[in-house]
Design a protein around this motif. Structure first.
Motif, PDB file in Angstrom:
ATOM      1  N   TYR A  38      41.719  42.788  41.245  1.00  0.00           N
ATOM      2  CA  TYR A  38      42.015  41.610  40.429  1.00  0.00           C
ATOM      3  C   TYR A  38      42.784  40.583  41.247  1.00  0.00           C
ATOM      4  O   TYR A  38      43.608  40.935  42.105  1.00  0.00           O
ATOM      5  CB  TYR A  38      42.837  42.009  39.199  1.00  0.00           C
ATOM      6  CG  TYR A  38      42.097  42.901  38.236  1.00  0.00           C
ATOM      7  CD1 TYR A  38      41.424  42.382  37.134  1.00  0.00           C
ATOM      8  CD2 TYR A  38      42.074  44.288  38.433  1.00  0.00           C
ATOM      9  CE1 TYR A  38      40.741  43.215  36.250  1.00  0.00           C
ATOM     10  CE2 TYR A  38      41.400  45.119  37.559  1.00  0.00           C
ATOM     11  CZ  TYR A  38      40.733  44.568  36.482  1.00  0.00           C
ATOM     12  OH  TYR A  38      40.053  45.390  35.608  1.00  0.00           O
TER      13      TYR A  38
ATOM     14  N   ASN B   6      45.984  45.762  40.618  1.00  0.00           N
ATOM     15  CA  ASN B   6      44.761  46.443  41.030  1.00  0.00           C
ATOM     16  C   ASN B   6      44.734  47.883  40.514  1.00  0.00           C
ATOM     17  O   ASN B   6      45.787  48.519  40.345  1.00  0.00           O
ATOM     18  CB  ASN B   6      44.634  46.440  42.557  1.00  0.00           C
ATOM     19  CG  ASN B   6      44.347  45.061  43.114  1.00  0.00           C
ATOM     20  OD1 ASN B   6      43.688  44.247  42.469  1.00  0.00           O
ATOM     21  ND2 ASN B   6      44.848  44.781  44.314  1.00  0.00           N
TER      22      ASN B   6
ATOM     23  N   GLY C 283      38.637  43.119  31.176  1.00  0.00           N
ATOM     24  CA  GLY C 283      39.014  42.302  32.313  1.00  0.00           C
ATOM     25  C   GLY C 283      37.929  42.131  33.355  1.00  0.00           C
ATOM     26  O   GLY C 283      37.144  43.043  33.631  1.00  0.00           O
TER      27      GLY C 283
ATOM     28  N   PRO D 241      37.449  40.332  37.521  1.00  0.00           N
ATOM     29  CA  PRO D 241      38.321  40.177  38.703  1.00  0.00           C
ATOM     30  C   PRO D 241      39.273  38.984  38.631  1.00  0.00           C
ATOM     31  O   PRO D 241      40.391  39.058  39.152  1.00  0.00           O
ATOM     32  CB  PRO D 241      37.314  40.029  39.850  1.00  0.00           C
ATOM     33  CG  PRO D 241      36.125  40.810  39.397  1.00  0.00           C
ATOM     34  CD  PRO D 241      36.043  40.564  37.923  1.00  0.00           C
TER      35      PRO D 241
END
Length: 386
Positions: free
Chosen positions: A20, A25, A99, A101
């Motif tokens: 992300y 992460n 979500g 990235p």
């Protein structure tokens, strides 16, 4: 309901975001996807063809995430599995988003609304949906949250089995140093090592209860699940830890006169009656037959097969039953020929309930007497062997 998905008519889509730009992460997610794909396609999973299992790693946009789901949903006729691992986010209305990235905490427009994923899943005609969400709401992702709705409530689809990795907590799903995320790591371990104390086949409900127990013992977020229309009975795979409680095997009678001769069946009544004789001659209980079956066949399914009043609509259950009883393939082929012959005669499919025998029943009496005599001889020989 057939509890084992048909590999040719089932599909799986595995989605995962591990890296992300603006969120923490989750490196374990990158390991989840290939390991889960191998498990789902392997002999202890659904045995899907590789082409029927789509892995989407790091989808950068809404289309990259949803289009593969939409395609799989339209192709699947039996069961559709959709798995997502990554950050779960909430917008201002407390609606679940998945979500991407470049997603940002508190900005729903930067993520994929779960309702849109649900819409893509619903576009198809699959009889069953299995949805697994390995996401949570960590403090770094979105901070404090409130509201009575749980993850499972927001993600519910009628007629599906949903398993969510965590409730509304701020606990991270990817503990540092571990190969997989916490939830999927236990899921993979259950597929590899099995679940003690359950049947030879692992149903989704059994899997859920096991994961909840293991994760609770480790002080990790407890999964949630929702199921409807007996979806919890759907088989997730073979149970690697299953140990049969008996050592007896079916008696090898193939090639002798002990098995009923399907070529002589005059009607459906004889077909059903002979199925029960096969079990009696084999010397196996319904529980033992269930454990011996090459595909899931519960004791209840065996009981319904032996007590039905019409011809079995599908051949697969009968074939599994006869194989578990010990018949060889050459004999089973003759049984199928009898099933197809009786199926082609609609007027004779129903078992007669009238106390007055029909001509076909009258002509069958000597044959039934021979079948009963066969059972008595087989049981006598079995006792002498023991």
């Amino acid at each position: 309901m057939n509890p084992l998905p048909d590999p040719s008519d089932s599909r799986a889509v595995l989605l995962g975001v591990s890296w992300y730009s603006h969120l923490e992460n989750l490196p374990g997610v990158a390991n989840n996807l290939p390991a889960l794909a191998e498990a789902v396609c392997g002999p202890f999973g659904w045995g899907l063809n590789d082409q029927h299992c789509t892995v989407v790693a790091e989808p950068a946009s809404l289309d990259q995430m949803l289009e593969p789901v939409s395609t799989a949903a339209k192709d699947a006729r039996d069961t559709l599995l959709v798995y997502y691992a990554g950050h779960g986010l909430l917008n201002q209305q407390q609606e679940l988003h998945l979500g991407l990235p470049n997603s940002r905490a508190g900005r729903g427009r930067t993520a994929v609304p779960y309702s849109w994923l649900r819409e893509a899943i619903s576009e198809g005609k699959a009889k069953r949906h299995v949805i697994i969400l390995d996401c949570c709401f960590s403090g770094r992702a979105l901070g404090a949250m409130s509201g009575p709705a749980t993850l499972a409530d927001q993600a519910w689809i009628d007629g599906s089995f949903l398993m969510a990795a965590a409730p509304e907590t701020g606990i991270a799903l990817a503990p540092p140093g571990e190969q997989y995320t916490a939830f999927t790591g236990e899921l993979l371990a259950a597929m590899k090592d099995g679940v003690p104390g359950t049947n030879s086949w692992l149903a989704l409900d059994d899997l859920y209860l096991h994961l909840r127990s293991v994760l609770a013992s480790k002080g990790r977020p407890l999964p949630q699940r929702r199921a409807r229309n007996r979806a919890g009975e759907l088989v997730w795979g073979r149970n690697a830890s299953y140990q049969p409680s008996f050592t007896r095997s079916a008696r090898p009678l193939e090639g002798t006169a002990d098995w009923p001769n399907p070529d002589r069946f005059l009607d459906v009544a004889e077909f059903i009656h002979a199925l029960a004789l096969v079990r009696a001659i084999s010397g196996l209980t319904q529980r033992e037959l269930s454990a011996r079956s090459s595909t899931p066949l519960s004791e209840g399914s065996i009981s319904r097969l032996l007590n039905r009043a019409d011809l079995p609509h599908r051949w697969t259950t009968t074939e599994t039953y006869l194989t578990a009883c010990g018949l060889h393939q050459a004999h089973i082929v003759r049984w199928r020929a009898a099933w197809e012959r009786l199926k082609a005669a609609p007027s004779r499919h129903q078992v007669t309930k009238s106390p007055t025998p029909s001509p076909s029943f009258a002509s069958a009496k000597p044959h039934r007497s021979r079948l009963r005599a066969m059972v008595r001889r087989a049981q006598f020989r079995s006792k002498n062997v023991q």
